[in-house]
Design a protein around this motif. Structure first.
Motif, PDB file in Angstrom:
ATOM      1  N   GLY A  31      69.120  46.179 -11.539  1.00 11.60           N
ATOM      2  CA  GLY A  31      68.627  47.244 -10.684  1.00 11.60           C
ATOM      3  C   GLY A  31      68.912  46.939  -9.230  1.00 11.60           C
ATOM      4  N   SER A  32      68.313  47.760  -8.368  1.00  6.27           N
ATOM      5  CA  SER A  32      68.535  47.589  -6.934  1.00  6.27           C
ATOM      6  C   SER A  32      67.262  47.905  -6.164  1.00  6.27           C
ATOM      7  N   VAL A  33      67.273  47.492  -4.909  1.00  8.30           N
ATOM      8  CA  VAL A  33      66.169  47.757  -3.992  1.00  8.30           C
ATOM      9  C   VAL A  33      66.791  48.274  -2.699  1.00  8.30           C
ATOM     10  N   ALA A  61      59.863  44.198 -11.980  1.00 10.71           N
ATOM     11  CA  ALA A  61      59.895  45.591 -12.438  1.00 10.71           C
ATOM     12  C   ALA A  61      60.466  45.731 -13.848  1.00 10.71           C
ATOM     13  N   VAL A  62      61.400  44.850 -14.223  1.00 11.46           N
ATOM     14  CA  VAL A  62      62.001  44.942 -15.559  1.00 11.46           C
ATOM     15  C   VAL A  62      61.300  44.033 -16.577  1.00 11.46           C
ATOM     16  N   GLY A  63      60.230  43.363 -16.145  1.00 10.46           N
ATOM     17  CA  GLY A  63      59.421  42.584 -17.072  1.00 10.46           C
ATOM     18  C   GLY A  63      59.784  41.122 -17.217  1.00 10.46           C
ATOM     19  N   VAL A  64      60.593  40.589 -16.304  1.00  8.05           N
ATOM     20  CA  VAL A  64      60.905  39.160 -16.337  1.00  8.05           C
ATOM     21  C   VAL A  64      59.695  38.413 -15.782  1.00  8.05           C
ATOM     22  N   SER A  65      59.218  37.454 -16.539  1.00 14.44           N
ATOM     23  CA  SER A  65      58.038  36.692 -16.127  1.00 14.44           C
ATOM     24  C   SER A  65      58.442  35.599 -15.139  1.00 14.44           C
ATOM     25  N   LEU A  66      57.857  35.654 -13.952  1.00 14.05           N
ATOM     26  CA  LEU A  66      58.144  34.677 -12.905  1.00 14.05           C
ATOM     27  C   LEU A  66      56.858  33.984 -12.511  1.00 14.05           C
ATOM     28  N   ASN A  87      64.925  50.458  -7.919  1.00 13.69           N
ATOM     29  CA  ASN A  87      65.644  51.517  -8.615  1.00 13.69           C
ATOM     30  C   ASN A  87      66.181  50.881  -9.900  1.00 13.69           C
ATOM     31  N   LEU A  88      65.696  51.340 -11.043  1.00 17.14           N
ATOM     32  CA  LEU A  88      66.064  50.718 -12.313  1.00 17.14           C
ATOM     33  C   LEU A  88      67.099  51.519 -13.099  1.00 17.14           C
ATOM     34  N   THR A  89      67.802  52.428 -12.419  1.00 14.50           N
ATOM     35  CA  THR A  89      68.900  53.147 -13.066  1.00 14.50           C
ATOM     36  C   THR A  89      69.921  52.112 -13.531  1.00 14.50           C
ATOM     37  N   HIS A  90      70.351  52.205 -14.750  1.00 14.33           N
ATOM     38  CA  HIS A  90      71.307  51.276 -15.383  1.00 14.33           C
ATOM     39  C   HIS A  90      70.703  49.891 -15.648  1.00 14.33           C
ATOM     40  N   SER A  91      69.384  49.771 -15.573  1.00 17.75           N
ATOM     41  CA  SER A  91      68.749  48.472 -15.792  1.00 17.75           C
ATOM     42  C   SER A  91      69.079  47.911 -17.170  1.00 17.75           C
ATOM     43  N   HIS A  92      69.254  46.606 -17.227  1.00 17.04           N
ATOM     44  CA  HIS A  92      69.591  45.859 -18.451  1.00 17.04           C
ATOM     45  C   HIS A  92      70.946  46.258 -19.042  1.00 17.04           C
ATOM     46  N   THR A  93      71.845  46.765 -18.205  1.00 17.03           N
ATOM     47  CA  THR A  93      73.168  47.151 -18.680  1.00 17.03           C
ATOM     48  C   THR A  93      74.104  45.954 -18.599  1.00 17.03           C
ATOM     49  N   PRO A  94      74.683  45.545 -19.743  1.00 19.16           N
ATOM     50  CA  PRO A  94      75.698  44.495 -19.684  1.00 19.16           C
ATOM     51  C   PRO A  94      76.926  45.050 -18.958  1.00 19.16           C
ATOM     52  N   VAL A  95      77.380  44.326 -17.934  1.00 15.36           N
ATOM     53  CA  VAL A  95      78.516  44.782 -17.131  1.00 15.36           C
ATOM     54  C   VAL A  95      79.507  43.656 -16.924  1.00 15.36           C
ATOM     55  N   GLN A  96      80.694  44.073 -16.583  1.00 13.39           N
ATOM     56  CA  GLN A  96      81.725  43.147 -16.146  1.00 13.39           C
ATOM     57  C   GLN A  96      81.747  43.253 -14.630  1.00 13.39           C
ATOM     58  N   LEU A  97      81.446  42.157 -13.942  1.00 12.65           N
ATOM     59  CA  LEU A  97      81.521  42.105 -12.487  1.00 12.65           C
ATOM     60  C   LEU A  97      82.929  41.649 -12.134  1.00 12.65           C
ATOM     61  N   ILE A  98      83.667  42.522 -11.444  1.00 14.54           N
ATOM     62  CA  ILE A  98      85.031  42.203 -11.049  1.00 14.54           C
ATOM     63  C   ILE A  98      85.022  41.944  -9.550  1.00 14.54           C
ATOM     64  N   ILE A  99      85.400  40.724  -9.176  1.00 15.79           N
ATOM     65  CA  ILE A  99      85.377  40.285  -7.780  1.00 15.79           C
ATOM     66  C   ILE A  99      86.812  40.167  -7.280  1.00 15.79           C
ATOM     67  N   LYS A 147      73.835  54.443   2.527  1.00 17.44           N
ATOM     68  CA  LYS A 147      72.520  53.858   2.257  1.00 17.44           C
ATOM     69  C   LYS A 147      72.737  52.428   1.783  1.00 17.44           C
ATOM     70  N   ARG A 148      71.892  51.532   2.269  1.00 24.39           N
ATOM     71  CA  ARG A 148      71.980  50.113   1.938  1.00 24.39           C
ATOM     72  C   ARG A 148      71.056  49.804   0.770  1.00 24.39           C
ATOM     73  N   ALA A 149      71.564  49.005  -0.173  1.00 27.72           N
ATOM     74  CA  ALA A 149      70.720  48.553  -1.280  1.00 27.72           C
ATOM     75  C   ALA A 149      71.117  47.139  -1.660  1.00 27.72           C
ATOM     76  N   CYS A 150      70.141  46.403  -2.169  1.00 24.09           N
ATOM     77  CA  CYS A 150      70.374  45.059  -2.673  1.00 24.09           C
ATOM     78  C   CYS A 150      70.451  45.156  -4.196  1.00 24.09           C
ATOM     79  N   HIS A 151      71.601  44.854  -4.760  1.00 25.86           N
ATOM     80  CA  HIS A 151      71.855  44.958  -6.200  1.00 25.86           C
ATOM     81  C   HIS A 151      71.613  43.599  -6.847  1.00 25.86           C
ATOM     82  N   VAL A 152      70.887  43.608  -7.964  1.00 28.56           N
ATOM     83  CA  VAL A 152      70.478  42.370  -8.619  1.00 28.56           C
ATOM     84  C   VAL A 152      71.149  42.256  -9.983  1.00 28.56           C
ATOM     85  N   LEU A 153      71.747  41.075 -10.222  1.00 30.33           N
ATOM     86  CA  LEU A 153      72.460  40.793 -11.464  1.00 30.33           C
ATOM     87  C   LEU A 153      71.902  39.531 -12.101  1.00 30.33           C
ATOM     88  N   SER A 154      71.847  39.534 -13.415  1.00 36.12           N
ATOM     89  CA  SER A 154      71.447  38.356 -14.179  1.00 36.12           C
ATOM     90  C   SER A 154      72.710  37.717 -14.749  1.00 36.12           C
TER      91      SER A 154
END
Length: 192
Positions: A31-33, A61-66, A87-99, A147-154
């Protein structure tokens, strides 16, 4: 990154990141913030805090216990620098991050649909998590609407350092391309 006799060696060859194809990692998009201020106005520690607070907010927000943070660990500034909800749109979606030196692109693993594509010049910061969020990374980018957002990846276990190092390498190569282009422009102007 390995440092030998003052010479920096990256994980990947520069050519891999310059080729236009980029280097890929299999990660999960969480997700993102929304980031409410320009990252350019913040010092390095504040930028890092924005990224790490965003990781914690999205993970919660996605239920990860910290583990609970000490009050001294919590940044009072971080709360006003980011939105209060993820913003949890696409949350828990396996993705390929291409850098690559052009962009960070997130493609869904199952059908290759692009869910995010951020040009390098629109990315202002990237960071790995800390302690109990060490397998997460975050990057701050502007979208097409500015618009600026911080995108979070696992990331896979112990892979976040490789991912963040590769993003750093792409940033450095992009910067070097920019500097070289500016030198050529100045040289051309001097010749006229």
């Amino acid at each position: 990154m390995v440092n030998v006799d003052g010479d920096t060696r990256w994980i990947h060859s520069d050519t891999d990141l310059l080729s236009g194809h980029g280097v890929s990692y299999n990660v999960n998009y969480l997700g993102s913030v929304e980031v409410l201020c320009s990252m350019k106005t913040l010092d390095f520690d504040s930028r890092t805090r924005v990224a790490r607070d965003s990781i914690r907010l999205v993970c919660t927000a996605v239920g990860v216990s910290l583990r609970e943070r000490n009050k001294s660990d919590v940044s009072s500034n971080g709360q006003s620098m980011t939105a209060a909800q993820a913003n949890l749109t696409h949350s828990h979606t396996p993705v390929q991050l291409i850098i690559s030196t052009d962009a960070l692109v997130l493609k869904r693993s199952d059908d290759s649909q692009i869910i995010c594509s951020h040009r390098m010049e629109g990315i202002s910061f990237a960071s790995a998590g800390e302690h109990d969020t060490k397998d997460y990374i975050a990057y701050v980018a502007k979208d097409n609407m500015n618009k600026r957002a911080c995108h979070v990846l696992s990331c896979a276990s112990n892979e976040s350092l490789d991912v963040i190092t590769t993003i750093g390498q792409a940033f450095e190569l992009r910067y070097n391309e920019y500097v070289q282009t500016q030198r050529q422009v100045l040289q051309h102007q001097d010749e006229e």
